[in-house]
Scaffold this active site. Structure first.
Site, PDB file in Angstrom:
ATOM      1  N   ASP A  17     -88.227   1.644  51.536  1.00 26.04           N
ATOM      2  CA  ASP A  17     -87.776   0.437  50.674  1.00 26.04           C
ATOM      3  C   ASP A  17     -87.342  -0.517  51.766  1.00 26.04           C
ATOM      4  O   ASP A  17     -86.323  -0.032  52.357  1.00 26.04           O
ATOM      5  CB  ASP A  17     -86.988   0.875  49.312  1.00 26.04           C
ATOM      6  N   ILE A  18     -87.745  -1.805  51.186  1.00 20.38           N
ATOM      7  CA  ILE A  18     -87.141  -2.900  52.144  1.00 20.38           C
ATOM      8  C   ILE A  18     -85.796  -3.429  51.894  1.00 20.38           C
ATOM      9  O   ILE A  18     -85.148  -3.880  53.027  1.00 20.38           O
ATOM     10  CB  ILE A  18     -87.937  -4.123  51.895  1.00 20.38           C
ATOM     11  N   ASN A  63     -88.409   3.016  37.108  1.00 22.82           N
ATOM     12  CA  ASN A  63     -88.088   1.788  36.196  1.00 22.82           C
ATOM     13  C   ASN A  63     -89.408   1.204  35.754  1.00 22.82           C
ATOM     14  O   ASN A  63     -90.433   1.146  36.236  1.00 22.82           O
ATOM     15  CB  ASN A  63     -87.493   0.787  37.275  1.00 22.82           C
ATOM     16  N   GLY A  93     -85.606  -2.373  34.555  1.00 22.06           N
ATOM     17  CA  GLY A  93     -85.227  -3.193  35.843  1.00 22.06           C
ATOM     18  C   GLY A  93     -86.454  -3.026  36.771  1.00 22.06           C
ATOM     19  O   GLY A  93     -86.144  -3.027  38.017  1.00 22.06           O
ATOM     20  N   HIS A 101     -94.180   3.012  40.726  1.00 25.54           N
ATOM     21  CA  HIS A 101     -93.703   3.592  42.010  1.00 25.54           C
ATOM     22  C   HIS A 101     -92.463   4.577  41.586  1.00 25.54           C
ATOM     23  O   HIS A 101     -91.726   4.087  40.658  1.00 25.54           O
ATOM     24  CB  HIS A 101     -93.244   2.541  42.886  1.00 25.54           C
ATOM     25  N   LEU A 102     -92.415   5.401  42.475  1.00 26.07           N
ATOM     26  CA  LEU A 102     -91.330   6.514  42.186  1.00 26.07           C
ATOM     27  C   LEU A 102     -90.353   6.207  43.347  1.00 26.07           C
ATOM     28  O   LEU A 102     -90.747   6.489  44.526  1.00 26.07           O
ATOM     29  CB  LEU A 102     -91.961   7.873  41.979  1.00 26.07           C
ATOM     30  N   HIS A 103     -88.949   5.933  43.033  1.00 23.29           N
ATOM     31  CA  HIS A 103     -88.080   6.064  43.960  1.00 23.29           C
ATOM     32  C   HIS A 103     -87.390   7.349  44.382  1.00 23.29           C
ATOM     33  O   HIS A 103     -87.041   8.244  43.535  1.00 23.29           O
ATOM     34  CB  HIS A 103     -86.692   5.146  43.453  1.00 23.29           C
TER      35      HIS A 103
HETATM   36  P1  AMP Z   1     -88.300  -1.820  40.866  1.00 18.94           P
HETATM   37  O1  AMP Z   1     -87.114  -2.506  40.622  1.00 18.94           O
HETATM   38  O2  AMP Z   1     -88.379  -0.105  40.366  1.00 18.94           O
HETATM   39  O3  AMP Z   1     -89.666  -2.461  40.733  1.00 18.94           O
HETATM   40  O4  AMP Z   1     -88.322  -1.569  42.560  1.00 18.94           O
HETATM   41  C1  AMP Z   1     -89.056  -2.373  43.289  1.00 18.94           C
HETATM   42  C2  AMP Z   1     -88.607  -2.016  44.744  1.00 18.94           C
HETATM   43  O5  AMP Z   1     -89.652  -2.439  45.654  1.00 18.94           O
HETATM   44  C3  AMP Z   1     -87.413  -2.512  45.352  1.00 18.94           C
HETATM   45  O6  AMP Z   1     -86.395  -1.576  45.546  1.00 18.94           O
HETATM   46  C4  AMP Z   1     -87.588  -3.593  46.346  1.00 18.94           C
HETATM   47  O7  AMP Z   1     -86.568  -3.389  47.257  1.00 18.94           O
HETATM   48  C5  AMP Z   1     -88.665  -2.815  46.846  1.00 18.94           C
HETATM   49  N1  AMP Z   1     -89.734  -3.716  47.665  1.00 18.94           N
HETATM   50  C6  AMP Z   1     -89.989  -5.002  47.353  1.00 18.94           C
HETATM   51  N2  AMP Z   1     -91.046  -5.427  48.268  1.00 18.94           N
HETATM   52  C7  AMP Z   1     -91.000  -4.461  49.124  1.00 18.94           C
HETATM   53  C8  AMP Z   1     -91.764  -4.339  50.343  1.00 18.94           C
HETATM   54  N3  AMP Z   1     -92.413  -5.477  50.780  1.00 18.94           N
HETATM   55  N4  AMP Z   1     -91.689  -3.338  51.308  1.00 18.94           N
HETATM   56  C9  AMP Z   1     -90.748  -2.031  50.650  1.00 18.94           C
HETATM   57  N5  AMP Z   1     -90.197  -2.323  49.603  1.00 18.94           N
HETATM   58  C10 AMP Z   1     -90.423  -3.313  48.687  1.00 18.94           C
END
Ligand code: AMP
Ligand code: ZN
Length: 115
Positions: free
Chosen positions: A31-32, A88, A94, A101-103
């Site tokens: 995650d960025i 999410n 959120g 995507h799965l965190h």
């Molecule tokens: P969500 O709130 O579950 O939609 O999470 C989206 C996640 O994507 C967040 O934790 C962001 O930090 C992450 N994210 C957004 N852009 C990028 C990227 N280019 N590379 C890696 N992670 C990203």
């Protein structure tokens, strides 16, 4: 691939990311904006907008994502201490990026309830 989708671009390699694992069905990358010492996202290559748009035909793919999440926890060395997986969806959930995507979060003790 969905037009303009950030995670479709990451899955196809059009957009650079820090990939930790990939196969025919999914890609996992850091995650960025990490919320824990380990914060990896596991995404299907298929563009599924989110939990609200799942189809019966996605059953095997979803199982695969869970197994890979568990494998990533092992690869990242957080499997023994424990970790958290989060998906999410929607405004109240959120979700920011509308590609399922799965965190996988770990490396610190998590609190409950989540924020
Ligand atoms: P969500 O709130 O579950 O939609 O999470 C989206 C996640 O994507 C967040 O934790 C962001 O930090 C992450 N994210 C957004 N852009 C990028 C990227 N280019 N590379 C890696 N992670 C990203
Ligand atoms: Zn997408």
């Amino acid at each position: 691939m969905a037009e303009g989708c950030l995670f479709c671009k990451i899955a196809s390699g059009e957009l650079e990311s820090s990939i930790v694992y990939e196969d025919d069905l999914c890609v996992a990358f850091h995650d960025i904006n990490p919320q824990a010492p380990t914060h990896v996202l596991v995404i299907p290559r298929k563009h599924i907008p989110g939990m609200g748009e799942l189809e019966e035909s996605d059953r095997d793919l979803l199982g695969h994502l869970m197994l890979i999440a568990s494998e990533i926890a092992w690869m990242e060395g957080i499997d023994e201490a424990g970790f958290r997986t989060v998906i999410n969806w929607g405004h109240d959930g959120g979700m920011e990026v509308p590609h399922l995507h799965l965190h996988v979060l770990g490396g610190r003790t998590m609190s409950w309830p989540p924020g």
